[in-house]
Design an enzyme around this catalytic site. Structure first.
Site, PDB file in Angstrom:
ATOM      1  N   TRP A  24     -27.900  22.377  39.056  1.00 40.16           N
ATOM      2  CA  TRP A  24     -27.538  22.363  37.894  1.00 40.16           C
ATOM      3  C   TRP A  24     -28.909  24.031  37.248  1.00 40.16           C
ATOM      4  CZ3 TRP A  24     -24.864  20.438  34.295  1.00 40.16           C
ATOM      5  CH2 TRP A  24     -25.146  20.955  32.716  1.00 40.16           C
ATOM      6  N   TYR A  73     -38.471  16.728  36.441  1.00 37.66           N
ATOM      7  CA  TYR A  73     -38.705  15.589  35.006  1.00 37.66           C
ATOM      8  C   TYR A  73     -40.063  14.875  35.922  1.00 37.66           C
ATOM      9  CZ  TYR A  73     -34.963  17.676  32.830  1.00 37.66           C
ATOM     10  OH  TYR A  73     -34.895  18.759  31.836  1.00 37.66           O
ATOM     11  N   ASN A 115     -20.624  11.611  30.665  1.00 33.77           N
ATOM     12  CA  ASN A 115     -22.110  11.922  32.146  1.00 33.77           C
ATOM     13  C   ASN A 115     -24.274  11.100  30.766  1.00 33.77           C
ATOM     14  OD1 ASN A 115     -24.130  14.725  32.887  1.00 33.77           O
ATOM     15  ND2 ASN A 115     -25.004  14.314  31.247  1.00 33.77           N
ATOM     16  N   GLU A 116     -24.519  11.100  31.549  1.00 34.75           N
ATOM     17  CA  GLU A 116     -25.603   9.935  31.597  1.00 34.75           C
ATOM     18  C   GLU A 116     -25.678   8.801  30.756  1.00 34.75           C
ATOM     19  OE1 GLU A 116     -28.548  13.727  31.458  1.00 34.75           O
ATOM     20  OE2 GLU A 116     -28.688  13.485  33.637  1.00 34.75           O
ATOM     21  N   GLU A 149     -26.219  17.058  39.393  1.00 34.40           N
ATOM     22  CA  GLU A 149     -26.887  18.288  39.010  1.00 34.40           C
ATOM     23  C   GLU A 149     -28.396  17.738  40.060  1.00 34.40           C
ATOM     24  OE1 GLU A 149     -28.294  17.390  34.679  1.00 34.40           O
ATOM     25  OE2 GLU A 149     -25.976  16.707  34.147  1.00 34.40           O
ATOM     26  N   TYR A 152     -34.170  14.871  39.423  1.00 37.96           N
ATOM     27  CA  TYR A 152     -34.720  15.910  39.288  1.00 37.96           C
ATOM     28  C   TYR A 152     -36.113  15.533  39.985  1.00 37.96           C
ATOM     29  CZ  TYR A 152     -31.262  17.541  36.461  1.00 37.96           C
ATOM     30  OH  TYR A 152     -29.908  18.918  35.778  1.00 37.96           O
ATOM     31  N   ASN A 211     -27.304  12.337  38.941  1.00 36.56           N
ATOM     32  CA  ASN A 211     -27.988  13.865  38.215  1.00 36.56           C
ATOM     33  C   ASN A 211     -29.564  13.393  38.480  1.00 36.56           C
ATOM     34  OD1 ASN A 211     -25.851  14.479  37.889  1.00 36.56           O
ATOM     35  ND2 ASN A 211     -26.636  14.246  35.507  1.00 36.56           N
ATOM     36  N   LYS A 250     -32.623  26.924  34.092  1.00 41.25           N
ATOM     37  CA  LYS A 250     -32.122  26.474  35.258  1.00 41.25           C
ATOM     38  C   LYS A 250     -31.165  26.969  35.793  1.00 41.25           C
ATOM     39  CE  LYS A 250     -33.186  21.532  34.408  1.00 41.25           C
ATOM     40  NZ  LYS A 250     -33.740  21.446  32.719  1.00 41.25           N
ATOM     41  N   ASP A 309     -28.062  18.158  25.626  1.00 44.23           N
ATOM     42  CA  ASP A 309     -28.916  19.305  25.640  1.00 44.23           C
ATOM     43  C   ASP A 309     -28.445  20.720  26.064  1.00 44.23           C
ATOM     44  OD1 ASP A 309     -31.366  20.293  26.730  1.00 44.23           O
ATOM     45  OD2 ASP A 309     -30.795  20.420  29.041  1.00 44.23           O
TER      46      ASP A 309
END
Ligand code: CKU
Length: 631
Positions: A557, A478, A417-418, A512, A474, A472, A576, A166
């Protein structure tokens, strides 16, 4: 072998010429440049600044989105008095791969867009003359590289990058280029490790050189020598050592010399900070004292220059981070320019240093942007391409640790990362990486990776390798967003209760969390994208953090808005950072409207909408006029 990632420094034995400036540039969509002799003469070129991404400098879309081979060219003068030295070219980074030519002769190849490399050109350069330097670069994406993605071909034959990550696939010569004259026998690397004692500190060091002559190491506090030792390994004993600390950095000058009789063959200088960092009893300890990590996930991203190093932006970013009270940032999602770590060393910031292992997940990436991915749902570590990916991953991790191991600011390594880390191949992929990081780092810094939303405490196969867990999350953006915020909070708690069971004394941080914001959008009651919604989201999220003693850090984030691939989930980038005034009394109040002129930079659009730095709940109070007027 003379491989060295030491930062270029001029000393009594080393010379430097900076090659940054306006170079020449040409796209090579048919990859015909090598055969056509472009390394000797670049046809129909345009001017191009270095360092910078080329992308946002053009006004046509085909150039901005260009994917494939492209060339840079300049010339450099080698002084006659440099004869007898080793002549080395040093690139801070070229994204993503590069072939280097001098006077038409290929001198180096490098893959990986975020770490330095060099080329020895001693036998190729002409002294007392100008020499031609050509860089053939390429910005295509693949599933075996870091960061991962794919390259598609449009109906008209043009290639287009399809990132699985992203952030925008900025490309170019992103960091400074140096021409160096180095002594033949020289320091190649050094490392340090710190022990605090009753009377001060002890610094265990190692130095590697490419020759037989003896080495001395000295430590200076300003002009006063405070410790010295000799040998390629040894200990510097520093009485009454002044420790490096958050927002109170103290740096000493390290002087490494190689001697031949009374002559100094080589001298290398660096700045180091004395500090320890460790995890004990579920806490991060800096110099033995607990520290809660507060700050940001970030990007190297700014208007016009893209990912190119820009020192004014670096300075401004640090001022904003200080202003807001941050003490830490993660170099999401790749190692940043060396100058940023130097600034963190000087300013007393903690860095979680991340290798560009991002996009190791096809299914989620697919939906983030219009032209990405292939819709397949599968693990990322059970593919034909996995061995090649792991090889590149190890190489990038090795270079990152080699490059960054001496910075006092660097406190931890983020290895991925992720990633898709719930499938069978995860452990086999993770284990060698975590072992490698431990082996390479003389300071044995803690290792982590950031855990994707869909990887839960009981399904995340990678988490057991981490010295601390980084999430991370949300909840409320999300998932379960809008009117479902109460459900989001309940789901968040449910997950956290699960983590409590598998941490076994390790700390957990949030690497995040956040929501996108439409600059200027206000609504009562709130709706997603409005300032009010961000406040509610942040309040809820912070309340969950505070419920758990094992939460030891929060990096919101993102520090600033940043560019991404265009798509239905991104409105000219990831927004963000456009965070509004917070309802939380603990939160730094900023505005994305007219009160929020604390802009890091302006947006890419011609509307010149300011970007604002994200507020944090840890900022010192009373420094914001906007707060005083409107609260
Ligand atoms: C951030 C699916 C979540 C992806 N995650 C990684 C980061 O690179 C993104 O920018 C979340 C976001 O804002 O979606």
């Amino acid at each position: 072998m003379n491989r060295s990632l030491l930062y270029p420094r001029a000393t009594t034995t080393r010379r430097l010429i900076g090659l940054d400036g306006m170079w020449r540039f040409s796209f090579d969509p048919e990859s015909k440049g090598v055969e056509a002799g472009w390394a000797l003469d670049l046809p129909s070129s345009v001017s191009m600044p270095v360092p910078a991404s080329f992308c946002d400098l053009f006004t046509d879309k085909a150039s901005r989105e260009y994917c494939g081979d492209f060339w840079y060219e300049t010339s450099f003068f080698v002084p006659a008095e440099w004869s007898g030295w080793d002549i080395v070219l040093r690139f801070g980074s070229v994204t993503h791969r590069a072939r280097i030519f001098v006077n038409g002769v290929e001198v180096a190849q490098h893959e990986g867009g975020f770490l330095p490399f060099d080329a020895t050109v001693t036998n190729i350069v002409r002294y007392n003359q100008f020499n031609k330097l050509s860089v053939l670069a390429n910005n295509e994406l693949s599933e075996t590289m870091l960061p991962a993605g794919t390259t598609r071909t449009l109906a008209d034959g043009r290639k287009i990058a399809a990132p699985y990550f992203d952030f925008y696939n900025y490309a170019g010569i992103h960091r400074p280029v140096w021409l160096m004259a180095l002594p033949k026998e020289r320091v190649l690397d050094y490392s340090t490790r710190y022990r605090l004692t009753e009377t001060g500190a002890e610094i265990d060091y190692t130095v590697s050189t490419n020759g037989p002559h003896p080495v001395t190491v000295e430590l200076y506090d300003g002009t006063t020598r405070v410790a010295e030792s000799s040998g390629t390994t040894g200990t510097l004993v520093v009485k009454n050592a002044k420790l490096w600390n958050i927002h109170a950095a103290y740096l000493y000058d390290l002087v490494i010399r190689i001697h031949e009789g009374s002559a100094v063959v080589d001298e290398y200088l660096d700045r180091i900070g004395i500090r320890t960092f460790e995890i004990r009893h579920g806490r991060f300890l800096l110099n033995g004292s607990p520290v809660y990590l507060r700050g940001f996930g970030r990007h190297e991203d700014a208007d016009i220059r893209g990912r190119g190093l820009d020192l004014p932006t670096v300075k401004r970013d640090f001022e904003l981070m200080k202003w807001i009270g941050a003490n830490c940032f993660r170099t999401s999602h790749y190692p940043y320019a060396e100058e940023i770590y130097q600034m963190a060393d000087e300013e007393g910031f903690l860095i979680i240093d991340e290798v560009p292992a991002v996009g190791f997940l096809q299914s989620t990436a697919n939906f983030l942007a219009a032209n990405q991915g292939n819709g397949r749902q599968q693990g990322f570590f059970e593919k034909e391409t996995t061995p090649a990916l792991l090889k590149n991953h190890k190489a990038a991790l090795t270079d990152m640790i080699d490059r960054d191991k001496n910075h006092p600011s660097v406190i931890a390594w983020s290895l991925l990362n992720e990633p898709q880390c719930t499938s069978a191949g995860t452990e086999e992929y993770f284990k060698p990486l975590f072992e490698l990081a431990r082996r390479l780092d003389p300071q044995k810094r803690p290792r982590t990776y950031t855990v994707l939303m869909t990887s839960l405490p009981d399904t995340s196969k990678g988490q057991r390798f981490a010295d601390f867990v980084s999430l991370n999350r949300y909840y409320g953006w999300y998932v379960l967003g809008g009117a479902g915020l109460a459900d989001a909070e309940a789901a968040f708690h449910h997950e956290m209760d699960g983590w409590a069971k598998v941490l076994h004394g390790r700390p957990l941080i949030f690497t995040e969390y956040g929501t996108d914001n439409l600059s200027g959008a206000h609504k009562l009651p709130s709706v997603m994208w409005s300032a009010e919604y961000q406040n509610e989201y942040l309040e809820m999220t912070h309340a969950v953090f505070d419920h758990y003693d094992f939460v030891q850090g929060e990096l919101v984030w993102n520090f600033a808005d940043f560019q991404t691939t265009e798509g239905i989930l991104r409105v000219d980038g990831n927004k963000k950072a456009s965070l509004p005034a917070s309802a939380s009394p603990r939160m730094r109040r900023t505005s994305s409207g007219s009160g929020g002129q604390r802009c890091r930079s302006i947006s890419r659009s011609e509307k010149m909408i300011p970007k604002t730095a994200a507020p944090c709940r840890f900022a010192p109070a009373g420094r914001c006029l906007f707060d005083m007027l409107f609260t």
